[in-house]
Design an enzyme around this catalytic site. Structure first.
Site, PDB file in Angstrom:
ATOM      1  N   LYS A  93       8.117   9.139   6.071  1.00 18.53           N
ATOM      2  CA  LYS A  93       6.777   9.222   6.673  1.00 18.53           C
ATOM      3  C   LYS A  93       5.979   8.037   6.132  1.00 18.53           C
ATOM      4  O   LYS A  93       5.430   8.072   5.039  1.00 18.53           O
ATOM      5  CB  LYS A  93       6.099  10.546   6.277  1.00 18.53           C
ATOM      6  CG  LYS A  93       5.028  11.029   7.225  1.00 18.53           C
ATOM      7  CD  LYS A  93       3.905  10.039   7.522  1.00 18.53           C
ATOM      8  CE  LYS A  93       2.786  10.060   6.495  1.00 18.53           C
ATOM      9  NZ  LYS A  93       1.740   9.028   6.781  1.00 18.53           N
TER      10      LYS A  93
ATOM     11  N   GLU B   2       4.784   8.824  -7.847  1.00 19.29           N
ATOM     12  CA  GLU B   2       4.396   7.491  -8.345  1.00 19.29           C
ATOM     13  C   GLU B   2       2.948   7.292  -7.920  1.00 19.29           C
ATOM     14  O   GLU B   2       2.677   7.063  -6.740  1.00 19.29           O
ATOM     15  CB  GLU B   2       5.273   6.407  -7.715  1.00 19.29           C
ATOM     16  CG  GLU B   2       6.761   6.550  -7.960  1.00 19.29           C
ATOM     17  CD  GLU B   2       7.176   6.197  -9.382  1.00 19.29           C
ATOM     18  OE1 GLU B   2       6.390   5.579 -10.121  1.00 19.29           O
ATOM     19  OE2 GLU B   2       8.307   6.560  -9.755  1.00 19.29           O
TER      20      GLU B   2
ATOM     21  N   CYS C 235      -0.582  -0.996  -7.561  1.00 14.80           N
ATOM     22  CA  CYS C 235      -0.758   0.166  -8.449  1.00 14.80           C
ATOM     23  C   CYS C 235      -0.693  -0.224  -9.913  1.00 14.80           C
ATOM     24  O   CYS C 235      -1.385   0.342 -10.738  1.00 14.80           O
ATOM     25  CB  CYS C 235       0.287   1.220  -8.131  1.00 14.80           C
ATOM     26  SG  CYS C 235       1.931   0.546  -8.056  1.00 14.80           S
TER      27      CYS C 235
ATOM     28  N   GLU D 255      -9.511   3.915 -10.732  1.00 15.67           N
ATOM     29  CA  GLU D 255      -8.748   2.893 -10.020  1.00 15.67           C
ATOM     30  C   GLU D 255      -9.550   2.437  -8.802  1.00 15.67           C
ATOM     31  O   GLU D 255      -9.851   3.235  -7.919  1.00 15.67           O
ATOM     32  CB  GLU D 255      -7.408   3.481  -9.566  1.00 15.67           C
ATOM     33  CG  GLU D 255      -6.504   2.445  -8.950  1.00 15.67           C
ATOM     34  CD  GLU D 255      -5.219   3.047  -8.402  1.00 15.67           C
ATOM     35  OE1 GLU D 255      -5.296   4.068  -7.691  1.00 15.67           O
ATOM     36  OE2 GLU D 255      -4.146   2.506  -8.696  1.00 15.67           O
TER      37      GLU D 255
HETATM   38  P1  NAP Z   1      -2.608   8.123  -0.189  1.00 19.91           P
HETATM   39  O1  NAP Z   1      -3.859   8.306   0.530  1.00 19.91           O
HETATM   40  O2  NAP Z   1      -2.265   9.064  -1.271  1.00 19.91           O
HETATM   41  O3  NAP Z   1      -1.461   8.080   0.919  1.00 19.91           O
HETATM   42  C1  NAP Z   1      -0.104   7.885   0.631  1.00 19.91           C
HETATM   43  C2  NAP Z   1       0.743   8.567   1.685  1.00 19.91           C
HETATM   44  O4  NAP Z   1       0.561   9.983   1.611  1.00 19.91           O
HETATM   45  C3  NAP Z   1       0.392   8.167   3.107  1.00 19.91           C
HETATM   46  O5  NAP Z   1       1.577   8.081   3.870  1.00 19.91           O
HETATM   47  C4  NAP Z   1      -0.474   9.332   3.551  1.00 19.91           C
HETATM   48  O6  NAP Z   1      -0.537   9.507   4.954  1.00 19.91           O
HETATM   49  C5  NAP Z   1       0.242  10.496   2.903  1.00 19.91           C
HETATM   50  N1  NAP Z   1      -0.563  11.726   2.773  1.00 19.91           N
HETATM   51  C6  NAP Z   1      -1.906  11.870   2.869  1.00 19.91           C
HETATM   52  N2  NAP Z   1      -2.254  13.164   2.710  1.00 19.91           N
HETATM   53  C7  NAP Z   1      -1.108  13.855   2.510  1.00 19.91           C
HETATM   54  C8  NAP Z   1      -0.812  15.240   2.271  1.00 19.91           C
HETATM   55  N3  NAP Z   1      -1.771  16.177   2.187  1.00 19.91           N
HETATM   56  N4  NAP Z   1       0.487  15.599   2.111  1.00 19.91           N
HETATM   57  C9  NAP Z   1       1.467  14.673   2.150  1.00 19.91           C
HETATM   58  N5  NAP Z   1       1.236  13.364   2.378  1.00 19.91           N
HETATM   59  C10 NAP Z   1      -0.027  12.957   2.551  1.00 19.91           C
HETATM   60  O7  NAP Z   1      -2.517   6.707  -0.893  1.00 19.91           O
HETATM   61  P2  NAP Z   1      -2.920   5.330  -0.262  1.00 19.91           P
HETATM   62  O8  NAP Z   1      -4.395   5.307  -0.178  1.00 19.91           O
HETATM   63  O9  NAP Z   1      -2.158   5.072   0.947  1.00 19.91           O
HETATM   64  O10 NAP Z   1      -2.353   4.303  -1.386  1.00 19.91           O
HETATM   65  C11 NAP Z   1      -3.048   3.928  -2.504  1.00 19.91           C
HETATM   66  C12 NAP Z   1      -2.645   4.715  -3.763  1.00 19.91           C
HETATM   67  O11 NAP Z   1      -1.238   4.644  -4.009  1.00 19.91           O
HETATM   68  C13 NAP Z   1      -3.267   4.150  -5.005  1.00 19.91           C
HETATM   69  O12 NAP Z   1      -3.784   5.207  -5.801  1.00 19.91           O
HETATM   70  C14 NAP Z   1      -2.128   3.456  -5.717  1.00 19.91           C
HETATM   71  O13 NAP Z   1      -2.265   3.292  -7.080  1.00 19.91           O
HETATM   72  C15 NAP Z   1      -0.991   4.327  -5.381  1.00 19.91           C
HETATM   73  N6  NAP Z   1       0.275   3.582  -5.548  1.00 19.91           N
HETATM   74  C16 NAP Z   1       1.139   3.894  -6.563  1.00 19.91           C
HETATM   75  C17 NAP Z   1       2.316   3.189  -6.741  1.00 19.91           C
HETATM   76  C18 NAP Z   1       3.284   3.537  -7.823  1.00 19.91           C
HETATM   77  O14 NAP Z   1       4.429   3.142  -7.730  1.00 19.91           O
HETATM   78  N7  NAP Z   1       2.908   4.255  -8.843  1.00 19.91           N
HETATM   79  C19 NAP Z   1       2.634   2.171  -5.862  1.00 19.91           C
HETATM   80  C20 NAP Z   1       1.731   1.860  -4.851  1.00 19.91           C
HETATM   81  C21 NAP Z   1       0.562   2.590  -4.696  1.00 19.91           C
HETATM   82  P3  NAP Z   1      -1.636   8.749   5.858  1.00 19.91           P
HETATM   83  O15 NAP Z   1      -0.865   7.719   6.540  1.00 19.91           O
HETATM   84  O16 NAP Z   1      -2.165   9.783   6.781  1.00 19.91           O
HETATM   85  O17 NAP Z   1      -2.689   8.219   4.932  1.00 19.91           O
END
Ligand code: NAP
Ligand code: MG
Length: 473
Positions: free
Chosen positions: A170, A245, A279, A377
């Site tokens: 997804k 992650e 991240c 963050e």
């Molecule tokens: P996000 O809002 O958490 O979204 C990540 C994914 O989760 C998207 O595909 C999103 O779908 C989906 N999602 C949203 N709500 C969900 C739910 N209730 N159940 C299951 N899946 C759901 O994160 P983002 O804003 O895209 O990315 C930024 C964040 O990712 C930052 O906090 C960053 O630090 C973190 N990150 C961490 C790493 C690591 O390796 N530790 C790497 C990169 C990024 P949608 O398409 O609908 O939004």
């Protein structure tokens, strides 16, 4: 205009069960760049059924059979590199040099690493009369973010494939194009039907359907902390394994014996890379308090030297991914000003001459570690510079965070730098730079619980079985 209206399920491109589409916005122009279909629970059920069916045979393939498939994917990925880089630039705004470069390269790097690890990986180990087997966990739901789209999909898909699992990807709605191309790559490479499936659409709908699904064995998630918590709760109902992650607020310590100006400049321009949407970005820059003036001058010059603009042009930084992300970053910059942080470079609003597109000024504050801009963050090109008194103080500040993803130490004395690295409570530390596809990557504390990359990334997708009384042939 791109039109990606079909999902990839059971080895075929198929229409969604209920037709529904969403526009995708180019963050550099704020204009519609294409359209995708958005799926429903019915599509998830179809994909899970296909993955379940395929698991029986795929989980019983030999190492050599899976290697053959991964090598076929590698050839196809190489062929599509240009398409991939262009798609990434269009969907999330990274400069084309970065889209065609590091973004795309991270995907092929994880693929090459999975091939290397698979060649040697010990799936079976005899200990006395017990055979210990590492077996695929089953049907995996892979949920990924938009910020390094190929890194995050490939670091999940290839270890999951290599270990004999089947999966449903997804991808993020904000950056759906590169995932579509990756699915085309897997299809062209002849991955058996049902082993890899992909559905586009909303996380709240599709992600929840995967996390709560009776027939999904594991969720691997990269994204934000609140969503990670929600997935964990949803997955608890069916006792799934969940790999998380999440975010970070990673400390970058410049030791007193390091060349201060050069290292502060490097840390500042690194922070602005990918528009600060990394991240593990070193978003807290820790410098000796006694030399703060020197550090300020270096950070200001480096931030002001970052060229911002059309990612198709020759720039260091493009826009941030979306209007929502732009607004959130502006709010943080305002918060920094409100809480009395000293603005060194950048600030509110778009860079001069850029009226359209989600462009943010490369911004640097000097602040203390207890401010909001040093604790949360921001996920944008905003650096918090913090002074420290001595080594113990530097380590204490570095560890005073709810996150624990990355960390950086630079200094001339390797002994001192290594000792500081050992005292930091984060999952990965870079001492004087470097890069290693085989080094495990993941978070302490609220940065998550999984370990991806290399051999450790394989363990995420494996169950451990003991066969007691097993007599080797
Ligand atoms: P996000 O809002 O958490 O979204 C990540 C994914 O989760 C998207 O595909 C999103 O779908 C989906 N999602 C949203 N709500 C969900 C739910 N209730 N159940 C299951 N899946 C759901 O994160 P983002 O804003 O895209 O990315 C930024 C964040 O990712 C930052 O906090 C960053 O630090 C973190 N990150 C961490 C790493 C690591 O390796 N530790 C790497 C990169 C990024 P949608 O398409 O609908 O939004
Ligand atoms: Mg989000």
């Amino acid at each position: 205009m791109r039109e990606y209206l079909q999902f990839y399920i059971d080895g075929k491109w198929v229409d969604p069960v209920e037709p529904k589409t969403a526009n995708v916005i180019n963050p550099a122009t704020e204009e519609v760049s294409g359209r995708i279909s958005v799926g429903s629970v019915a599509d998830v059920n179809k994909a899970v059924a296909a993955a379940r069916k395929a698991f029986t045979s795929w989980s019983e393939t030999t190492r050599e059979q899976r290697l053959e498939v991964l090598l076929a994917i590698q050839a196809e990925y190489e062929r599509r590199k240009q398409d991939m880089g262009e798609a990434i630039t269009e969907e999330m705004g990274a400069p084309l040099s970065l889209g065609l470069g590091f973004h795309t390269l991270l995907g092929s790097g994880h693929l090459q690493t999975a091939i290397e690890v698979l060649r040697e990986f010990p799936f079976e180990e005899q200990r006395g009369t017990t055979l210990i087997r590492r077996e695929p966990i089953g049907v995996c739901g892979l949920i990924t973010p938009w910020n390094w789209p190929m890194n995050q999909t490939c670091v999940k898909i290839f270890p999951a494939l290599a270990t004999g699992n089947t999966m449903i990807l997804k991808p993020p709605q904000l950056a759906p194009y590169s995932a579509q191309i990756l699915a085309e790559v897997l299809h062209a490479a002849g991955v058996p039907a049902g082993v890899f499936n992909m559905i586009q659409g909303s996380g709240a709908v599709l992600g929840t359907a995967l996390s709560t699904h009776e027939d999904v064995d594991m969720i691997s998630f990269t994204g934000s902390e609140p969503v990670g918590v929600q997935i964990t709760k949803d997955a608890a109902l069916t006792v799934k394994r969940v790999g998380l992650e999440l975010g970070g607020k990673s400390p970058y310590i410049v030791l007193d014996d390091a060349s201060l100006a050069t290292n502060v400049a490097n840390a500042t321009s690194a922070m602005m890379g990918n528009s600060g949407q990394t991240c593990s970005a070193g978003s807290r820059l820790l410098v000796p308090k006694a030399r703060m003036d020197e550090a300020i001058a270096a950070a200001r010059d480096a931030a002001n030297a970052v060229t911002v603009g059309d990612p198709k042009g020759n720039v260091a930084m493009g826009p941030v991914v979306s209007k929502g992300q732009y607004n959130s970053i502006q709010d943080y910059i305002q918060k920094g000003l409100d809480e009395g942080a000293q603005l060194i470079a950048g600030g509110l609003g778009r860079p001069d001459g850029l009226e359209k597109g989600y462009y943010v000024k490369p911004t640097v504050f000097v602040t203390s570690n207890d401010t909001v801009i040093a604790r949360e963050e921001i996920f944008g090109p905003v650096l918090a510079m913090i002074g420290y008194d001595d080594l113990d103080d530097a380590v204490a500040i570095a560890n005073d965070s709810t996150f624990g993803l990355g960390g950086y130490v630079v200094g001339d004395s390797l002994d001192t730098a290594n000792a500081v690295a050992k005292r930091m409570r984060t999952g990965a530390i870079w001492v004087n730079g470097g890069f290693d596809f085989h080094a495990p990557f993941g978070g302490y504390k609220r940065s998550g619980n999984g370990r991806e990359w290399g051999e450790f990334g394989f363990d995420e997708y494996l169950e451990i079985k003991s066969i007691i009384g097993f007599k080797p042939a």
